[in-house]
Design a protein around this motif. Structure first.
Motif, PDB file in Angstrom:
ATOM      1  N   GLU A  27       0.454  -0.853   0.171  1.00 52.84           N
ATOM      2  CA  GLU A  27      -0.091  -0.054   0.332  1.00 52.84           C
ATOM      3  C   GLU A  27       0.602   1.390   0.231  1.00 52.84           C
ATOM      4  O   GLU A  27       1.827   1.405   0.980  1.00 52.84           O
ATOM      5  N   GLU A  28       0.369   2.451  -1.099  1.00 52.20           N
ATOM      6  CA  GLU A  28       1.228   3.823  -1.314  1.00 52.20           C
ATOM      7  C   GLU A  28       1.079   5.034  -1.068  1.00 52.20           C
ATOM      8  O   GLU A  28      -0.626   4.608  -1.633  1.00 52.20           O
ATOM      9  N   MET A  29       0.780   5.644  -0.581  1.00 50.15           N
ATOM     10  CA  MET A  29      -0.034   6.593  -0.771  1.00 50.15           C
ATOM     11  C   MET A  29       0.195   7.362  -1.762  1.00 50.15           C
ATOM     12  O   MET A  29       1.218   7.842  -2.426  1.00 50.15           O
ATOM     13  N   MET A  30      -0.788   7.746  -3.150  1.00 50.47           N
ATOM     14  CA  MET A  30      -1.060   8.446  -3.763  1.00 50.47           C
ATOM     15  C   MET A  30      -1.431   9.768  -3.582  1.00 50.47           C
ATOM     16  O   MET A  30      -0.669  10.934  -4.624  1.00 50.47           O
ATOM     17  N   THR A  55      -3.749   3.334  -2.667  1.00 48.41           N
ATOM     18  CA  THR A  55      -3.471   2.617  -3.475  1.00 48.41           C
ATOM     19  C   THR A  55      -4.447   1.817  -3.206  1.00 48.41           C
ATOM     20  O   THR A  55      -5.376   0.928  -4.004  1.00 48.41           O
ATOM     21  N   LYS A  56      -5.086   1.911  -1.983  1.00 42.38           N
ATOM     22  CA  LYS A  56      -6.382   0.960  -1.192  1.00 42.38           C
ATOM     23  C   LYS A  56      -7.224   1.661  -1.132  1.00 42.38           C
ATOM     24  O   LYS A  56      -8.181   0.537  -0.931  1.00 42.38           O
ATOM     25  N   GLN A  57      -7.230   2.033  -0.366  1.00 45.05           N
ATOM     26  CA  GLN A  57      -8.359   2.867   0.183  1.00 45.05           C
ATOM     27  C   GLN A  57      -8.337   4.443   0.473  1.00 45.05           C
ATOM     28  O   GLN A  57      -7.639   5.343   0.319  1.00 45.05           O
ATOM     29  N   LEU A  58      -9.324   4.893   1.256  1.00 45.94           N
ATOM     30  CA  LEU A  58      -9.898   6.788   1.190  1.00 45.94           C
ATOM     31  C   LEU A  58      -9.863   6.612   3.403  1.00 45.94           C
ATOM     32  O   LEU A  58     -10.840   5.722   2.894  1.00 45.94           O
ATOM     33  N   ILE A 142      -7.396  10.433  -9.787  1.00 43.86           N
ATOM     34  CA  ILE A 142      -6.573   9.909  -8.917  1.00 43.86           C
ATOM     35  C   ILE A 142      -8.194   8.870  -8.269  1.00 43.86           C
ATOM     36  O   ILE A 142      -7.168   7.267  -8.218  1.00 43.86           O
ATOM     37  N   PHE A 143      -9.190   8.747  -8.134  1.00 45.77           N
ATOM     38  CA  PHE A 143     -10.563   7.850  -7.993  1.00 45.77           C
ATOM     39  C   PHE A 143     -10.183   6.647  -9.341  1.00 45.77           C
ATOM     40  O   PHE A 143      -9.789   5.846  -8.806  1.00 45.77           O
ATOM     41  N   CYS A 144     -10.361   6.795  -9.932  1.00 44.03           N
ATOM     42  CA  CYS A 144     -10.307   6.215 -11.323  1.00 44.03           C
ATOM     43  C   CYS A 144      -8.893   5.590 -11.413  1.00 44.03           C
ATOM     44  O   CYS A 144      -9.347   3.376 -11.270  1.00 44.03           O
ATOM     45  N   GLU A 145      -8.354   5.615 -10.664  1.00 48.86           N
ATOM     46  CA  GLU A 145      -6.657   5.516 -11.182  1.00 48.86           C
ATOM     47  C   GLU A 145      -6.654   4.534  -9.766  1.00 48.86           C
ATOM     48  O   GLU A 145      -6.151   3.471 -10.019  1.00 48.86           O
ATOM     49  N   CYS A 146      -6.804   4.697  -8.745  1.00 50.40           N
ATOM     50  CA  CYS A 146      -7.192   3.563  -7.435  1.00 50.40           C
ATOM     51  C   CYS A 146      -8.234   2.663  -8.003  1.00 50.40           C
ATOM     52  O   CYS A 146      -7.740   1.749  -7.728  1.00 50.40           O
ATOM     53  N   ALA A 147      -8.956   2.763  -8.424  1.00 49.73           N
ATOM     54  CA  ALA A 147     -10.042   1.366  -8.587  1.00 49.73           C
ATOM     55  C   ALA A 147      -9.591   0.440  -9.668  1.00 49.73           C
ATOM     56  O   ALA A 147     -10.068  -0.279  -9.475  1.00 49.73           O
ATOM     57  N   GLU A 148      -8.880   1.860 -10.848  1.00 52.81           N
ATOM     58  CA  GLU A 148      -7.902   0.134 -11.651  1.00 52.81           C
ATOM     59  C   GLU A 148      -7.199  -0.551 -11.287  1.00 52.81           C
ATOM     60  O   GLU A 148      -7.090  -1.748 -11.167  1.00 52.81           O
ATOM     61  N   LEU A 149      -6.323   0.049  -9.615  1.00 51.49           N
ATOM     62  CA  LEU A 149      -5.524  -0.979  -9.300  1.00 51.49           C
ATOM     63  C   LEU A 149      -6.143  -1.863  -8.230  1.00 51.49           C
ATOM     64  O   LEU A 149      -5.945  -2.463  -7.962  1.00 51.49           O
ATOM     65  N   ASN A 150      -7.596  -1.790  -8.173  1.00 58.42           N
ATOM     66  CA  ASN A 150      -8.661  -2.831  -6.843  1.00 58.42           C
ATOM     67  C   ASN A 150      -8.904  -3.508  -8.106  1.00 58.42           C
ATOM     68  O   ASN A 150     -11.193  -2.872  -7.965  1.00 58.42           O
ATOM     69  N   PRO A 151      -9.785  -4.320  -8.741  1.00 58.51           N
ATOM     70  CA  PRO A 151     -10.340  -5.228  -9.427  1.00 58.51           C
ATOM     71  C   PRO A 151     -11.230  -5.836  -9.106  1.00 58.51           C
ATOM     72  O   PRO A 151     -10.862  -6.323  -7.792  1.00 58.51           O
ATOM     73  N   GLU A 152     -12.504  -6.145  -9.223  1.00 57.73           N
ATOM     74  CA  GLU A 152     -13.319  -7.264  -8.379  1.00 57.73           C
ATOM     75  C   GLU A 152     -11.843  -8.033  -8.799  1.00 57.73           C
ATOM     76  O   GLU A 152     -12.324  -9.292  -9.418  1.00 57.73           O
ATOM     77  N   PRO A 153     -12.581  -9.188  -7.338  1.00 54.55           N
ATOM     78  CA  PRO A 153     -11.628 -10.540  -7.444  1.00 54.55           C
ATOM     79  C   PRO A 153     -12.817 -11.354  -8.081  1.00 54.55           C
ATOM     80  O   PRO A 153     -11.434 -12.690  -8.804  1.00 54.55           O
ATOM     81  N   ASN A 154     -13.510 -11.349  -8.707  1.00 53.33           N
ATOM     82  CA  ASN A 154     -13.819 -11.916  -9.750  1.00 53.33           C
ATOM     83  C   ASN A 154     -13.768 -12.355 -10.893  1.00 53.33           C
ATOM     84  O   ASN A 154     -14.333 -12.157 -11.741  1.00 53.33           O
ATOM     85  N   ASP A 155     -13.518 -10.769 -11.260  1.00 49.79           N
ATOM     86  CA  ASP A 155     -12.277 -10.370 -12.528  1.00 49.79           C
ATOM     87  C   ASP A 155     -11.672 -11.416 -13.056  1.00 49.79           C
ATOM     88  O   ASP A 155     -10.375 -10.876 -12.765  1.00 49.79           O
TER      89      ASP A 155
END
Length: 218
Positions: A27-30, A55-58, A142-155
């Protein structure tokens, strides 16, 4: 596991400093955005806080009350969008919808948002209001970028999805193929819905072509 909104307590300087990240798991600060208010559900707006985006959370930490600190994983965010519609909310903000594994009960949800006892597991909406509205587009990207870093587990296919849109982007898409909702709606729309709509549109076109072919045959 979808955790939903939760209290955040892991801070430096004996609980009074910046959030502690899970560096062991990458996890890193964005981005750090000071001067951000937060609105949880229908509750009053909490002012004067700092938004930390990793990279993981707000993570939102109050500058006034150190006991007020909230976090939500990107995996728990089902939607985020830029809202500039005064009918949706009086001031420009980032609007988010939150998923949780807690049982959903509309009456309990309403009570938990409006009374003094806050049950974070019942919160389904969150707004982030920066003091500088010009930062909204930056936060959104930034939200969009981080969302792409956290895809759904079933994807399993690892496909990338543009499942969030600003109000301007929704309006542009509507002009192109007229398959989106009213552009005054500040909420985004999933890419899956857009693909489905385009597929249905393509099928309709193909059906028309088949009908023309039948007419020519006869």
């Amino acid at each position: 596991m979808v955790l939903g909104l939760r209290n955040f307590t892991e801070r430096t300087k004996d609980g009074a400093g910046e959030p502690v990240l899970d560096a062991d798991n990458g996890e890193e600060m964005m981005h750090v955005q000071p001067g951000v208010d937060i609105v949880l559900g229908n509750r009053p707006r909490d002012s004067h806080g700092t938004l930390y985006i990793s990279t993981k959370q707000l993570i939102w930490l109050s500058d006034v009350d150190k006991d007020k600190s909230y976090a939500v994983d990107f995996l728990s965010l089902s939607l985020h969008a830029v809202s500039r519609d005064p009918e949706a909310y009086p001031v420009p903000c980032i609007y988010t919808q939150i998923e949780s594994e807690a049982d959903e009960d509309e009456s309990d949800n309403s009570d938990s948002e409006c009374n003094d006892t806050l049950d974070l597991s019942k919160i389904r909406e969150m707004r982030l209001v920066p003091s500088d509205p010009t930062q909204l587009d930056t936060l959104f990207e930034i939200f969009c970028e981080c969302a792409e870093l956290n895809p759904e587990p079933n994807d399993e296919d690892g496909e990338e999805h543009d499942w969030v849109f600003s109000a301007d982007q929704v309006e542009d898409e509507e002009e192109k193929d007229d398959i989106f909702h009213n552009p005054t709606n500040s909420i985004g729309q999933s890419d899956g819905d857009r693909d489905l709509a385009r597929t249905v549109l393509a099928l309709q076109i193909n059906d028309q072509r088949f009908e023309d072919a039948e007419e020519m045959k006869h």
